[in-house]
Design a protein around this motif. Structure first.
Motif, PDB file in Angstrom:
ATOM      1  N   ASP A 240     -12.191  10.234   0.005  1.00  0.00           N
ATOM      2  CA  ASP A 240     -11.104   9.346  -0.406  1.00  0.00           C
ATOM      3  C   ASP A 240     -11.181   8.976  -1.885  1.00  0.00           C
ATOM      4  O   ASP A 240     -10.178   8.562  -2.470  1.00  0.00           O
ATOM      5  N   TYR A 241     -12.375   9.129  -2.454  1.00  0.00           N
ATOM      6  CA  TYR A 241     -12.572   8.742  -3.853  1.00  0.00           C
ATOM      7  C   TYR A 241     -13.273   9.868  -4.604  1.00  0.00           C
ATOM      8  O   TYR A 241     -14.072  10.617  -4.037  1.00  0.00           O
TER       9      TYR A 241
ATOM     10  N   CYS B  74     -13.505  -0.341  -6.854  1.00  0.00           N
ATOM     11  CA  CYS B  74     -12.270   0.371  -6.519  1.00  0.00           C
ATOM     12  C   CYS B  74     -11.930   0.175  -5.037  1.00  0.00           C
ATOM     13  O   CYS B  74     -10.785  -0.106  -4.685  1.00  0.00           O
ATOM     14  N   LYS B  75     -12.926   0.291  -4.184  1.00  0.00           N
ATOM     15  CA  LYS B  75     -12.691   0.114  -2.748  1.00  0.00           C
ATOM     16  C   LYS B  75     -12.246  -1.310  -2.420  1.00  0.00           C
ATOM     17  O   LYS B  75     -11.449  -1.528  -1.496  1.00  0.00           O
TER      18      LYS B  75
ATOM     19  N   ARG C  29      -8.893   6.894  -6.689  1.00  0.00           N
ATOM     20  CA  ARG C  29      -8.491   7.327  -5.358  1.00  0.00           C
ATOM     21  C   ARG C  29      -8.065   8.794  -5.472  1.00  0.00           C
ATOM     22  O   ARG C  29      -7.261   9.144  -6.336  1.00  0.00           O
ATOM     23  N   THR C  30      -8.617   9.626  -4.631  1.00  0.00           N
ATOM     24  CA  THR C  30      -8.458  11.067  -4.792  1.00  0.00           C
ATOM     25  C   THR C  30      -7.001  11.508  -4.786  1.00  0.00           C
ATOM     26  O   THR C  30      -6.586  12.352  -5.590  1.00  0.00           O
TER      27      THR C  30
ATOM     28  N   ILE D 149     -17.658   2.212  -7.769  1.00  0.00           N
ATOM     29  CA  ILE D 149     -17.007   2.690  -6.544  1.00  0.00           C
ATOM     30  C   ILE D 149     -16.567   1.520  -5.672  1.00  0.00           C
ATOM     31  O   ILE D 149     -15.424   1.469  -5.185  1.00  0.00           O
TER      32      ILE D 149
ATOM     33  N   ASP E  95      -5.767   1.762  -8.519  1.00  0.00           N
ATOM     34  CA  ASP E  95      -5.891   3.200  -8.292  1.00  0.00           C
ATOM     35  C   ASP E  95      -7.171   3.779  -8.883  1.00  0.00           C
ATOM     36  O   ASP E  95      -7.496   4.943  -8.626  1.00  0.00           O
ATOM     37  N   GLY E  96      -7.869   2.979  -9.669  1.00  0.00           N
ATOM     38  CA  GLY E  96      -9.097   3.472 -10.267  1.00  0.00           C
ATOM     39  C   GLY E  96      -9.839   2.373 -10.991  1.00  0.00           C
ATOM     40  O   GLY E  96      -9.303   1.291 -11.251  1.00  0.00           O
TER      41      GLY E  96
ATOM     42  N   VAL F 182     -13.921   6.141 -11.571  1.00  0.00           N
ATOM     43  CA  VAL F 182     -13.659   6.459 -10.168  1.00  0.00           C
ATOM     44  C   VAL F 182     -12.187   6.231  -9.847  1.00  0.00           C
ATOM     45  O   VAL F 182     -11.579   5.269 -10.329  1.00  0.00           O
TER      46      VAL F 182
ATOM     47  N   THR G 226     -17.060   9.519  -1.129  1.00  0.00           N
ATOM     48  CA  THR G 226     -16.880   9.770  -2.559  1.00  0.00           C
ATOM     49  C   THR G 226     -17.487  11.099  -2.963  1.00  0.00           C
ATOM     50  O   THR G 226     -18.599  11.443  -2.540  1.00  0.00           O
TER      51      THR G 226
ATOM     52  N   TYR H 159      -5.236  10.710  -8.020  1.00  0.00           N
ATOM     53  CA  TYR H 159      -5.846  11.485  -9.101  1.00  0.00           C
ATOM     54  C   TYR H 159      -5.317  12.917  -9.079  1.00  0.00           C
ATOM     55  O   TYR H 159      -5.024  13.503 -10.129  1.00  0.00           O
TER      56      TYR H 159
END
Length: 280
Positions: free
Chosen positions: A143-144, A167-168, A213-214, A164, A174-175, A211, A46, A217
């Motif tokens: 990844d985040y 989300c995982k 997922r990159t 976090i 997605d967030g 937060v 993250t 985003y």
């Protein structure tokens, strides 16, 4: 109907904000409140983006609010320390005015023992542009990405990590954002006339951290830029993109410093944290 100024709502204290700071004495707070310790996991996933680019116009204090101190530490330092204490955060990006980057580093970052790598990114004219600027410094190894208002100094490492992990732990989302249920009665108002009273049970006050997922985003930002969409927070970019965003309930002391009155509430919260600590 002409727009009127409510003398009760209008914060007259903005005219003389220094009076509020002089009333507070933190000389007794000589040890680090909360005792946060920096840590970085072997393979953190993250990256944190702390938005500190606001002008602080509503705060009414020259130089803005990010460097205003509580208990001997700038507001921005408090926020950064919370992320420094989360092992899964492997990078902290401070987004601030380009012409003040050295000042921010020298006053809020360099004097303190951070262990997480910290970089600075130039802020933009809007929050959304500032977030995108910070995202440019986040590499694909993360990844985040977690976004946070630098002016929310009392965010805790536990809340960050919980957001976090939520989300995982939900592969179909997605967030995840932090918020709390609305407690006041809400009114729909047009031109000063009440048009309705919605059920407040479905309304939440959105806060940060948020937060995501990159990958999605990044795509959400690209879509917003292409369409000229400007959202009020980062979650709104994901929502319009068709993403699924969850919410976790945070604490009400996760206050954002916006006007001088907020400083008084933050000061009271810090005193409460200090008094709860065991004597050394």
């Amino acid at each position: 109907m002409p727009k009127t100024i409510d003398p009760i709502y209008t914060p007259s204290v903005l005219d003389v904000p220094d009076a509020m700071f002089d009333d507070l004495d933190f000389d007794a707070l000589t040890k680090t409140v909360c005792g946060l310790q920096g840590v970085v996991d072997p393979k953190p996933k993250t990256a944190a983006i702390i938005l500190a680019g606001g002008s602080g116009e509503r705060f009414g204090r020259e130089g803005g609010k990010q460097l205003v101190e509580i208990a001997g530490k700038p507001i921005l330092t408090w926020s950064a320390e919370a992320f420094d204490a989360v092992g899964d955060v492997g990078l902290i990006v401070i987004v601030c005015p380009e012409d003040r980057q050295e000042e921010y580093l020298n006053r809020a970052i360099n004097p303190f023992p951070f262990v997480t790598p910290i970089v600075v990114a130039p802020s933009g004219p809007s929050r959304q542009e500032s977030a995108f600027s910070g995202l440019e410094y986040v590499t694909d190894e993360y990844d985040y990405v977690v976004l946070h208002d630098g002016a929310r100094p009392l965010v805790s490492p536990e809340l960050i990590l919980h957001t976090i992990n939520t989300c995982k732990g939900n592969i179909d989302c997605d967030g995840v954002i932090v918020g709390h249920p609305a407690v006041d009665t809400l009114k729909i108002v047009e031109d000063g006339v009440i048009m309705g009273t919605p059920d407040r049970r479905v309304f939440w006050d959105a806060q940060t951290p948020q937060v995501f997922r990159t990958g999605i985003y990044r795509r959400a930002h690209a879509s917003a830029l292409s369409d000229g969409f400007v959202g009020t927070d980062d979650s709104s970019l994901i929502e319009r993109f068709g993403g699924k965003v969850l919410v976790v309930e945070g604490k009400r002391n996760n206050i954002k410093l916006t006007v001088p009155e907020d400083y008084m509430m933050l000061a009271a919260a810090v005193r409460a944290l200090y008094l709860k600590q065991p004597e050394e």
